[in-house]
Write an enzyme that holds these catalytic residues in place. Sequence first.
Site, short mmCIF file in Angstrom:
data_model
loop_
_atom_site.label_atom_id
_atom_site.label_comp_id
_atom_site.label_asym_id
_atom_site.label_seq_id
_atom_site.Cartn_x
_atom_site.Cartn_y
_atom_site.Cartn_z
N THR A 51 28.20 37.63 32.25
CA THR A 51 28.17 37.82 30.79
C THR A 51 29.10 36.76 30.16
OG1 THR A 51 30.00 39.42 30.92
CG2 THR A 51 27.78 40.34 30.85
N ASP A 111 34.21 43.37 43.73
CA ASP A 111 35.51 43.16 43.10
C ASP A 111 36.06 41.78 43.48
OD1 ASP A 111 37.98 43.23 42.00
OD2 ASP A 111 38.73 44.90 43.23
N LEU A 139 37.07 35.68 34.64
CA LEU A 139 37.14 37.14 34.74
C LEU A 139 37.80 37.73 33.51
CD1 LEU A 139 38.39 38.12 38.31
CD2 LEU A 139 36.06 38.02 37.44
N TYR A 235 47.73 39.03 20.26
CA TYR A 235 47.12 38.26 21.36
C TYR A 235 48.09 37.20 21.91
CZ TYR A 235 43.48 36.62 24.43
OH TYR A 235 42.78 36.31 25.57
N VAL A 274 32.39 37.22 19.93
CA VAL A 274 32.06 38.59 20.31
C VAL A 274 31.59 38.60 21.76
CG1 VAL A 274 30.65 40.61 19.79
CG2 VAL A 274 31.19 38.98 17.98
N THR A 275 32.34 39.24 22.62
CA THR A 275 31.88 39.50 23.99
C THR A 275 32.32 40.92 24.33
OG1 THR A 275 33.93 38.77 25.07
CG2 THR A 275 32.24 37.08 24.73
P1 NAD Z 1 33.07 39.19 29.56
O1 NAD Z 1 33.52 40.60 29.53
O2 NAD Z 1 31.82 38.82 28.85
O3 NAD Z 1 32.87 38.69 31.09
C1 NAD Z 1 33.71 39.09 32.12
C2 NAD Z 1 33.07 38.79 33.48
O4 NAD Z 1 33.98 39.20 34.51
C3 NAD Z 1 31.74 39.51 33.77
O5 NAD Z 1 30.89 38.66 34.51
C4 NAD Z 1 32.20 40.68 34.65
O6 NAD Z 1 31.17 41.19 35.51
C5 NAD Z 1 33.27 40.00 35.46
N1 NAD Z 1 34.24 40.91 36.06
C6 NAD Z 1 35.13 41.75 35.45
N2 NAD Z 1 35.90 42.38 36.37
C7 NAD Z 1 35.50 41.92 37.59
C8 NAD Z 1 35.90 42.16 38.93
N3 NAD Z 1 36.89 42.99 39.22
N4 NAD Z 1 35.23 41.52 39.92
C9 NAD Z 1 34.20 40.66 39.67
N5 NAD Z 1 33.80 40.37 38.41
C10 NAD Z 1 34.43 40.99 37.40
O7 NAD Z 1 34.30 38.34 29.07
P2 NAD Z 1 34.48 36.94 28.30
O8 NAD Z 1 34.84 37.22 26.90
O9 NAD Z 1 33.37 36.00 28.64
O10 NAD Z 1 35.82 36.45 28.99
C11 NAD Z 1 35.85 35.55 30.08
C12 NAD Z 1 37.15 34.77 30.01
O11 NAD Z 1 37.16 34.00 28.80
C13 NAD Z 1 38.39 35.68 29.96
O12 NAD Z 1 39.42 35.09 30.72
C14 NAD Z 1 38.76 35.67 28.48
O13 NAD Z 1 40.12 35.92 28.25
C15 NAD Z 1 38.37 34.24 28.11
N6 NAD Z 1 38.17 34.01 26.66
C16 NAD Z 1 37.43 34.88 25.90
C17 NAD Z 1 37.32 34.66 24.53
C18 NAD Z 1 36.51 35.59 23.65
O14 NAD Z 1 36.71 35.57 22.44
N7 NAD Z 1 35.61 36.36 24.19
C19 NAD Z 1 37.92 33.55 23.94
C20 NAD Z 1 38.64 32.65 24.74
C21 NAD Z 1 38.76 32.90 26.11
#
Ligand code: NAD
Length: 397
Positions: A51, A111, A139, A235, A274-275
């Site tokens: 995702t 995991d 992650l 944050y 948005v995620t």
């Molecule tokens: P998300 O929730 O869409 O994706 C998380 C992913 O991690 C998924 O594929 C999920 O299956 C996997 N995952 C979670 N726990 C796991 C585990 N124990 N083992 C294996 N897989 C696992 O999140 P996102 O928003 O895409 O975030 C991804 C990264 O990007 C994070 O480090 C987040 O801090 C960073 N980020 C997010 C944003 C934002 O606004 N969404 C902005 C900047 C940076």
Amino acid sequence: MVIQPKIRGFICTTAHPEGCAAHVQEQIDFVKAKGSIANGPKNVLVIGSSTGYGLASRITATFGAGAKTLGIFFEKEGSPNKPGTAGWYNTVAFEQAANAAGLWNKHINGDAFSDEVKQQALQVIKAEMGKIDLVVYSLASPRRKDPKSGEVYSSVLKPIGQAYTVKNLNTSSRTIDQVSVEPASDEEIANTVKVMGGEDWELWLQALQEADVLAEGCQTVAYTYIGKQLTWPIYGKATIGRAKEDLDRAANAISSQLAGLNGQARVTSLKALVTQASSAIPIMPLYISLLYKVMKEEGTHEGCIEQINRLFRDNIYSSTPTLDEQGRYRVDGYELDDSIQAKVEALWQQVDTDSIDSLTDYQGYQAEFLRLFGFGLAGVDYQAESNPDLKLANLVG
Ligand code: NAD
């Protein structure tokens, strides 16, 4: 079964297979339309690939550079009468498209923090992939079981030092209210660093190097959010920000480790979007709704796939990347532009419950939230029967 969205708090407990497939296809089409990435990656490991930003990274590597990808995620498969998670259906759609294009892909559902999943990944890489030239660490998890001690650590989203009360968009009641968050204890800060800091990223790179499966010149990126004054109290300068600072430490350690291979680890700062992960963070629904409003008006709004596309083309595989003084890739420049932040802040001061629709893009926020679960995609018949019991052909184990 006919699958409808079921929203509980900040999550949606259902997901639509055909809708998720349409969402993935939109991202594939976007990447393909940009043409191939010059000198792009060939063999990619994406940790957190199902995702959000990790999925966009996998799609970009596959359809922008023709890379083989091994994706790691933690998702639930559907059954005949119960939908699986969006990340499962996203991966089904990704797999079908990659297979159709003749591009090798496999996935591990487990995991990523565990030694078992790391060992499984090493076996697949050795047997079927060849040496890895890009590792994406994406992650987002609320907890982590330490692979050595077995202890489970939970992260918290709290300020550091003092309590914080702030305007909030309450997504359940669709009102503007206030949230107050108590400061984190030292233990909570340390636990959040344990979960979302750089330790596991380092463990992955150590395991990969010890198994001699990293290619000469291997790159690795881990994603962060830095933000500015508006989001810092909850944050950047809060528990999650402390964990993200630890990524900088880890990047330096991994870069030293990779020096013999001429490899490099870089933290990458991305835009707030948005995620599933970000919707759980207090203030993010209000901040993102305001940010989308302003950035859409300015014509600088981007989603995950646009951000990751720029990360690959203009940064990792470019001779002129945008780096900050810490050596991080910065793809968050449009969001953090002073004029954008000033407009968001002015609207933040004004907005109340009656002006949510006129002053914010909460409708856009909600639509995008639903799209994460496959709802609201053009061309999908949401009244039609859908089969939730989809299998992944290329799942390891
Ligand atoms: P998300 O929730 O869409 O994706 C998380 C992913 O991690 C998924 O594929 C999920 O299956 C996997 N995952 C979670 N726990 C796991 C585990 N124990 N083992 C294996 N897989 C696992 O999140 P996102 O928003 O895409 O975030 C991804 C990264 O990007 C994070 O480090 C987040 O801090 C960073 N980020 C997010 C944003 C934002 O606004 N969404 C902005 C900047 C940076």
